[in-house]
Design an enzyme around this catalytic site. Structure first.
Site, PDB file in Angstrom:
ATOM      1  N   HIS A 156       7.929  15.669 -11.016  1.00  0.00           N
ATOM      2  CA  HIS A 156       6.838  15.730 -10.035  1.00  0.00           C
ATOM      3  C   HIS A 156       6.006  14.441 -10.041  1.00  0.00           C
ATOM      4  CE1 HIS A 156       6.944  20.432 -10.151  1.00  0.00           C
ATOM      5  NE2 HIS A 156       8.040  19.906  -9.666  1.00  0.00           N
ATOM      6  N   HIS A 198       9.219  21.819  -1.424  1.00  0.00           N
ATOM      7  CA  HIS A 198       9.185  21.520  -2.859  1.00  0.00           C
ATOM      8  C   HIS A 198      10.541  21.007  -3.350  1.00  0.00           C
ATOM      9  CE1 HIS A 198       7.645  21.350  -6.862  1.00  0.00           C
ATOM     10  NE2 HIS A 198       8.849  21.761  -7.231  1.00  0.00           N
ATOM     11  N   HIS A 232      18.159  20.023  -9.716  1.00  0.00           N
ATOM     12  CA  HIS A 232      18.112  18.869 -10.621  1.00  0.00           C
ATOM     13  C   HIS A 232      19.499  18.453 -11.119  1.00  0.00           C
ATOM     14  CE1 HIS A 232      13.852  19.404 -10.439  1.00  0.00           C
ATOM     15  NE2 HIS A 232      13.925  20.613 -10.958  1.00  0.00           N
TER      16      HIS A 232
HETATM   17 ZN   LIG Z   1       9.758  20.941  -8.938  1.00  0.00          ZN
END
Ligand SMILES: [Zn+2]
Length: 318
Positions: free
Chosen positions: A85, A242, A269
Site C-alpha cells: 500500500h 483496491h 499478489h
Molecule cells: Zn491491499
C-alpha cells in the site's frame, strides 16, 4: 492536459506513520524518507535499540511471500510484509526515489487504503531532482496463468491498468476497472479504496495467525449479502479499485514505473509477482527509456484535484 514532469522526484521531508499490522496485530511504525537520484525505492528495518539494518532495493527479486499481502526479504533483518500500500502511494503519485524505514515485520495498515500516505505526501510536497525519469517499456507481452486467473503485461503507448475481479458473492460479484494512470487520477480514484475480507474466512485466518489486527477500522468486512461496516462504501466498486491499488504497488517492484498495459483477471499478489518474474526472464521483453523519449501527456502533479494543501505539492526545482 500537460506533459508529465520528466525529471525524477522524491518527497520534500521525511513522513512518519504509526498504526498496527493488520496480520500480526502489533504496533508498527513506518517512516518514508527522501532518497537520492536513481536510488528507486528501498527499505530497511529499524530495531528496538534504534539500530538500522542495511537498506535493500525494494524490487521483485526480494519478494519472499505473496500470501494475503506482499512481503520482502531483508536478509538477516528478516522479512517485512504489507509493503504494497505504501509503495502503491509512491508509485501512484509518480515518485521515483524514497527510503522506507519500518520498525517491525509488518507495515501499518492504517485505514486499509493508501489515503493517509497520499495525503501526507501531497501536504509535504515533492522535490524535483536533477535527473531524467526512467520507465520500463514493455516490448513483448507476458502472460501468467493460474486456472482461470491471469496477469499480463503488454506493449501499450501509455501506462494503463485493466483489472477485473469475479467473486461468487452478491456484494462484490464481477467488477472491472480500466485506469489510464495519472498521479491526480490515482489520488482521487484509486488511493482511498480499502482492503476487504470475508467474514467466513476470518476465524480460519486468525487461527493461522493472520488478520489478528483486522477490524472494521481498516478493512471492509464482507458477509454473504452485506458489508458489516457502518457507513457507505467509498466507491460502489471499491473492491476492484483496491485490487488496482495493490497492483500499482506490486508492479512498482519492477524498480521503475512500467510503460505499458497491465491486465489481470481474478489476480492478486502472487500473479503480480510472477508476471514481473516473467518480464525480467528475458532482456528482450523490455527496454529502459528516458521519460523525455516517451509521448506522455498527463495532467501535471500540481493539478492534484484534492481538498488538501496541494499548493505545496511541488516544493522546489533543481
Ligand atoms: Zn491491499
Amino acid at each position: 492536459m500537460k506533459r508529465l514532469a520528466t525529471k525524477q522526484c522524491t518527497i520534500a521531508e521525511a513522513l512518519s506513520f504509526t498504526g498496527i499490522g493488520v496480520h500480526n496485530g502489533l504496533p508498527s511504525s513506518l517512516i518514508i524518507q527522501p532518497a537520492a537520484v536513481d536510488s528507486g525505492y528501498s527499505i530497511c528495518r529499524k530495531f528496538e535499540d534504534g539500530r538500522l539494518s542495511e537498506a535493500f532495493p525494494l524490487v521483485h527479486d526480494r519478494v519472499a511471500r505473496t500470501y494475503l499481502c506482499t512481503a520482502v526479504d531483508l536478509g538477516d533483518a528478516g522479512t517485512i510484509s504489507m509493503i504494497e500500500h505504501v509503495v502503491s502511494a509512491l508509485s501512484g503519485l509518480g515518485i521515483d526515489n524514497a527510503l522506507l524505514v519500518v520498525d517491525g515485520p509488518e507495515c501499518p495498515v492504517l485505514d486499509g487504503s493508501a489515503a493517509h500516505y497520499v495525503q501526507a505526501i501531497i501536504e509535504t510536497g515533492l522535490v524535483v531532482q536533477p535527473a531524467e525519469k526512467k520507465f520500463i517499456k514493455i516490448k513483448r507481452s507476458i502472460l501468467v496463468r493460474s486456472n482461470d486467473a491471469f496477469a499480463a503485461l503488454e506493449p501499450y503507448n501509455g501506462r494503463a491498468f485493466d483489472v477485473e475481479i469475479d467473486f461468487e458473492n452478491d456484494v462484490i460479484g464481477r467488477q472491472r476497472m480500466i485506469f489510464d494512470w495519472t498521479p491526480a487520477k490515482y489520488a482521487s480514484d484509486v488511493s482511498t479504496a480499502r482492503t476487504f475480507g470475508f467474514l467466513r474466512d476470518a476465524k480460519i485466518l486468525r487461527q493461522a495467525g493472520y488478520a489478528l489486527g483486522s477490524s472494521l477500522e481498516n478493512s471492509i468486512a464482507v458477509d454473504d449479502d452485506k458489508i458489516m461496516n457502518s457507513g457507505e462504501l467509498r466507491f460502489e466498486d471499491e473492491f476492484v479499485r483496491h485490487k488496482l491499488l495493490d497492483a500499482v504497488g506490486d508492479l512498482a517492484l519492477a524498480g521503475m514505473p512500467i510503460y505499458g498495459k497491465f491486465r489481470s483477471y481474478k489476480g492478486g499478489h502472487g500473479l503480480n509477482a510472477l508476471v514481473l518474474n516473467g518480464l525480467f526472464a528475458s532482456e528482450q521483453n523490455y527496454e529502459i527509456v528516458n521519460a523525455e523519449n516517451l509521448p506522455l501527456e498527463f495532467d501535471a502533479l500540481e493539478d492534484m484535484p484534492l481538498g488538501l494543501s496541494s499548493q505545496g505539492y511541488i516544493r522546489s526545482v533543481g
